[in-house]
Scaffold this motif. Sequence first.
Motif, short mmCIF file in Angstrom:
data_model
loop_
_atom_site.label_atom_id
_atom_site.label_comp_id
_atom_site.label_asym_id
_atom_site.label_seq_id
_atom_site.Cartn_x
_atom_site.Cartn_y
_atom_site.Cartn_z
N ASP A 119 0.85 -1.19 0.00
CA ASP A 119 0.00 0.00 0.00
C ASP A 119 0.89 1.23 0.00
O ASP A 119 1.84 1.33 0.79
CB ASP A 119 -0.89 0.03 1.25
N GLU A 120 0.57 2.17 -0.86
CA GLU A 120 1.39 3.36 -0.94
C GLU A 120 1.25 4.20 0.34
O GLU A 120 0.21 4.22 0.98
CB GLU A 120 0.99 4.19 -2.16
N ALA A 121 2.33 4.87 0.68
CA ALA A 121 2.34 5.74 1.86
C ALA A 121 3.18 6.97 1.54
O ALA A 121 3.99 6.96 0.61
CB ALA A 121 2.93 5.00 3.06
N SER A 122 2.97 8.00 2.31
CA SER A 122 3.75 9.23 2.12
C SER A 122 5.20 8.98 2.51
O SER A 122 5.49 8.46 3.59
CB SER A 122 3.16 10.35 2.98
N VAL A 123 6.10 9.35 1.60
CA VAL A 123 7.54 9.14 1.81
C VAL A 123 8.25 10.46 1.54
O VAL A 123 7.93 11.15 0.57
CB VAL A 123 8.07 8.04 0.87
N PRO A 124 9.21 10.87 2.36
CA PRO A 124 9.92 12.14 2.12
C PRO A 124 10.56 12.18 0.73
O PRO A 124 11.00 11.16 0.20
CB PRO A 124 10.99 12.15 3.22
N ALA A 125 10.59 13.36 0.16
CA ALA A 125 11.18 13.53 -1.17
C ALA A 125 12.61 13.01 -1.19
O ALA A 125 13.41 13.30 -0.30
CB ALA A 125 11.15 15.01 -1.55
N GLY A 126 12.92 12.21 -2.21
CA GLY A 126 14.26 11.68 -2.38
C GLY A 126 14.56 10.43 -1.58
O GLY A 126 15.63 9.82 -1.76
N ALA A 127 13.63 10.01 -0.70
CA ALA A 127 13.92 8.87 0.18
C ALA A 127 14.03 7.56 -0.59
O ALA A 127 14.91 6.73 -0.31
CB ALA A 127 12.85 8.76 1.26
N TRP A 128 13.13 7.36 -1.55
CA TRP A 128 13.22 6.12 -2.33
C TRP A 128 14.49 6.09 -3.16
O TRP A 128 15.15 5.04 -3.28
CB TRP A 128 12.01 5.98 -3.24
N GLU A 129 14.87 7.21 -3.74
CA GLU A 129 16.10 7.25 -4.54
C GLU A 129 17.32 6.93 -3.68
O GLU A 129 18.23 6.21 -4.10
CB GLU A 129 16.26 8.63 -5.20
#
Length: 232
Positions: A119-129
Amino acid sequence: MLKGQGLLSLWNGVDPHRRDEYNLWHTREHVPERLAVPGMMRARRYHRGNGPLPEFLTLYELASNAVLSSASYRALLENPTPWSQSMRPSFRGFFRVGHLAVSSQGGGIGSALMATTFDEASVPAGAWEELAGRVLRETAATAIHVLKKDPSVAPVPFTVPSAGGAAYADSGAIMIECHDRSRLDEIAGMIDPALDAEGFAPARAAWTGYDLAYSLDRDELTVVVPASRPEV
């Protein structure tokens, strides 16, 4: 890493009595038929080695997800060939997701892939990268793709039998490629604590390991020899 700006994933099992026919149909009719649609760029089919997700995973890399609403693509869904029509009732546990890449890093096509849905969740910008970069630096992974669901992609205009098993989240997905499936557990051992610590990827399915069965680029269509439907 992924060709184009869009991606379609299809997950399914198949009636065991028709597995050989499914592989022939999918490789020699179904995938070439799809790749002939303008904007389709590359297709890959994987078959499961271990894990809970469906037996087959097919990926279509697209110029954009607008391909999936085009008249030529919708015509294939609404007017299947006789062979395709006969195969649909043999699918099991089918689900289909149009994706947009949140992060896609690495190069080449690995012979093995591990996948999870969540399930998608809010993630800080750049965190996945940042996390994807760590996976590539610290493990044997050759590529990692973090995907979110594109809500503009319409469902297919047909139904297939339910597998009668567990249902899985179809919002986000992580797919990690490698040169050898024996290394996937090592990769999972690195990324799982990071996902859990950051609260990423809630309702995550257990990782499923897949082997690459077939890959075809659009520019190879001219050399594909169609196969005839086996006599029933």
